[in-house]
Design an enzyme around this catalytic site. Structure first.
Site, mmCIF file in Angstrom:
data_model
loop_
_atom_site.group_PDB
_atom_site.id
_atom_site.type_symbol
_atom_site.label_atom_id
_atom_site.label_comp_id
_atom_site.label_asym_id
_atom_site.label_seq_id
_atom_site.Cartn_x
_atom_site.Cartn_y
_atom_site.Cartn_z
ATOM 1 N N SER A 1 0.852 -1.184 0.000
ATOM 2 C CA SER A 1 0.000 0.000 0.000
ATOM 3 C C SER A 1 0.882 1.226 0.000
ATOM 4 C CB SER A 1 -0.889 0.019 1.237
ATOM 5 O OG SER A 1 -0.142 0.448 2.362
ATOM 6 N N LYS A 2 0.272 2.382 -0.124
ATOM 7 C CA LYS A 2 1.020 3.637 -0.142
ATOM 8 C C LYS A 2 1.886 3.763 1.107
ATOM 9 C CE LYS A 2 -1.068 5.981 -3.668
ATOM 10 N NZ LYS A 2 -0.387 6.020 -4.930
ATOM 11 N N ARG A 3 1.437 3.146 2.155
ATOM 12 C CA ARG A 3 2.137 3.277 3.432
ATOM 13 C C ARG A 3 3.511 2.632 3.419
ATOM 14 N NH1 ARG A 3 0.627 6.452 7.130
ATOM 15 N NH2 ARG A 3 -1.558 6.973 7.149
ATOM 16 N N ASN A 4 3.599 1.459 2.839
ATOM 17 C CA ASN A 4 4.860 0.733 2.964
ATOM 18 C C ASN A 4 5.620 0.595 1.651
ATOM 19 O OD1 ASN A 4 3.203 -1.126 1.761
ATOM 20 N ND2 ASN A 4 2.798 -2.200 3.665
#
Length: 488
Positions: free
Chosen positions: A260-263
């Site tokens: 995801s954009k997070r990781n």
RNA sequence: GGCCCCGUCGUCUAGCGGCCUAGGACUCUGGCUUCUCAAGCCAGCUACGAGGGUUCGAAUCCCUUCGGGGCUACCA
């Protein structure tokens, strides 16, 4: 991969563009494409846009562009058409409606008037009672009184598929035999209250209508397979005509969860902007969940289609590793011919306003590329490497400024200016000879010390392409002017 | 919670009963080379989740267990 029929292979990539295509989508597309090409079959590109709230035209176009950019060409689908079109589900609504009414007429499906609130309440109760949550079959039979009441209340029913007792077993080409007990596959919705179809209906109908023989898709769809097979049954498709399913393992982020954009950046556009090569992305992604064996890793797109088999696809998830992608990208860049490298670098140099694109600039870039070819891992790195050649208002980067300010550096620069100014022939050999004689032998300095100061004065940074070649490319006038400017 | 899937170095993987004191790649560490940075070369670190079986022999087969993930929508 077991072929359950002798039909020609037809594989589809069918994303639901609710955002930019991400790494996981692309890995699936790549495998779909590679399998189709490997078998000499057809690669079908279909857009699953039944979720009109989330899918947008921009995302659809972006998906098309991304696939094109990666070189995953399709035989049937948007822009190219094909015998089983249209290939946008939003344009096939009448087909789904027709099948839906057939299912209703045959008793395979039934109208369900339960409201979302009622369903949610009952699900909650199921959860509390520790029973498998799911539709309880309330509307499988409705009394005339209830029906009249629902109508008077103006309720719009959904169409639900009736799951018979028993179980569904199918052979997944990657995971082997998988069985789902229907006790855990509740009656599912085919058509919304507003008459629009759901994925489960559309995907099954389309795969049958488009004569898809192999469904290679993400593992998240594994548990929806019994529902899809149920639709096949209702359509009257004989089991030996069912597509072969192959559920691909996930591509995960740096930590444990799904990408995801997070990781980690997931949008392919992000990689393109950073100078990653499509063939590098494909090569790397191919290695996530698959390997050609024999310690091979570097494969061309052509070789990928030759070597790819579903048998060699893993069943376990893979972690996405940016470092490895960068390493492969560097390898692919080094394999590029000078002309190819030039062609691919120019857009980045223009974007970064290093050059405007004149013939003279392009010619200079071309002569400079050989000395940076093996020093860059992404195309975007061409900019910091070559900017010094084109800078109109040349400045030394702040971090390096102190390194040309001390007495020793100043002495080096003065001496350099002195021996370079009278140079009649300006090329890397003559420059090197002059500087070595003056600085290394004359001043008895270590090369890294002596050349370091000159490097910063001329290129503006302590990291640069080889110094003497850089000075040759820059020319004597600019080189000497910069050295002079660095002297206090 | 239920159902389903998965489990080899930090990461991607090779391995499909003996060739495994587990191989390759990336990362990391050290070294060589060297005008910086790279590239290249050499070396090193580190893995079969655990426990039971089956077998002369298991990373490879079976069971259990633990761990991770997915699904459990009028999303896909």
């Amino acid at each position: 991969m077991p072929t359950n029929t002798s039909r020609p292979v037809r594989v589809r990539f069918a994303p639901s563009p609710t955002g930019d295509l991400h790494v996981g989508n692309i890995r699936t597309a790549l495998f779909d494409w590679a399998y189709a090409r490997h078998t000499g079959g057809q690669f079908i590109f279909r857009i699953e846009d039944t979720d009109t709230d989330r899918v947008t035209d921009e995302y659809i176009q972006a998906a098309i562009d991304t696939l094109k950019w990666l070189g995953l060409t399709w035989d049937e689908g948007p822009e190219v058409g094909g015998p089983y079109g249209p290939y946008l589900q939003s344009q096939r609504l009448d087909i789904y409606a027709e099948w839906a009414s057939k299912f209703l007429a045959n008793g395979d499906a039934y109208y369900c008037y339960c409201s979302s609130e009622e369903l949610e309440a009952r699900r909650e109760a199921q959860r509390k009672a520790n029973v498998a949550p799911g539709y309880d079959g309330k509307c499988r039979s409705i009394s005339a009184d209830d029906l009249a009441r629902y109508h008077s209340e103006g309720r719009k029913p959904v169409l639900r598929m009736r799951m018979p007792d028993g179980s569904t077993t199918f052979t997944d080409a990657i995971r082997g035999e998988v069985t789902f007990d229907h006790n855990f596959v509740p009656d599912f919705v085919l058509v919304r209250g507003d008459g629009s179809p759901l994925y489960t209906l559309a995907v099954a109908v389309d795969d049958v209508m488009m004569k898809v023989t192999h469904v290679l898709r993400g593992e998240d769809l594994l548990s929806s397979t019994p529902r899809q097979i149920r639709v096949y049954q209702a359509m009257g498709v004989s089991p030996d005509e069912y597509p072969t399913f192959a559920h691909l393992p996930f591509v995960m982020g740096q930590d444990n969860a799904k990408l995801s954009k997070r990781n980690g950046e997931v949008s392919i556009a992000w990689y393109r902007d950073r100078g990653f090569l499509p063939e590098a992305i494909c090569n790397y992604l191919a290695l996530l969940g698959w390997s050609p064996g024999e310690d091979r890793e570097n494969v061309t797109m052509q070789e990928l289609t030759e070597l790819f088999t579903v048998e060699r696809v893993h069943s376990s998830p893979a972690r996405f590793d940016m470092k490895k992608l960068e390493a492969i990208n560097g390898d692919k860049i080094r394999e590029l011919t000078l002309d190819e490298l030039l062609k691919r670098s120019l857009p980045f140099l223009k974007r970064d306003q290093v050059i405007t694109g004149t013939d003279a600039e392009i010619a200079l870039v071309k002569t400079a590329l050989p000395i940076i070819h093996e020093r860059i891992a992404t195309l975007a790195e061409v900019t910091p490497m070559l900017r010094f050649l084109f800078a109109e208002n040349f400045e030394i980067e702040p971090d390096s400024l102190p390194k040309v300010a001390d007495d020793q550096a100043q002495a080096v620069l003065k001496k350099s200016l002195e021996v370079l100014t009278p140079l009649s022939t300006w090329n890397h050999d003559s420059i090197e000879a002059a500087l070595r004689a003056a600085l290394i032998e004359g001043m008895e300095l270590k090369p890294r010390i002596a050349f370091g100061a000159v490097r910063i004065a001329v290129t503006g940074s302590h990291i640069s392409p080889p110094l003497f070649e850089s000075m040759e490319l820059l020319g004597s006038a600019a080189s000497l002017a910069r050295i002079k400017a660095a002297i206090k």
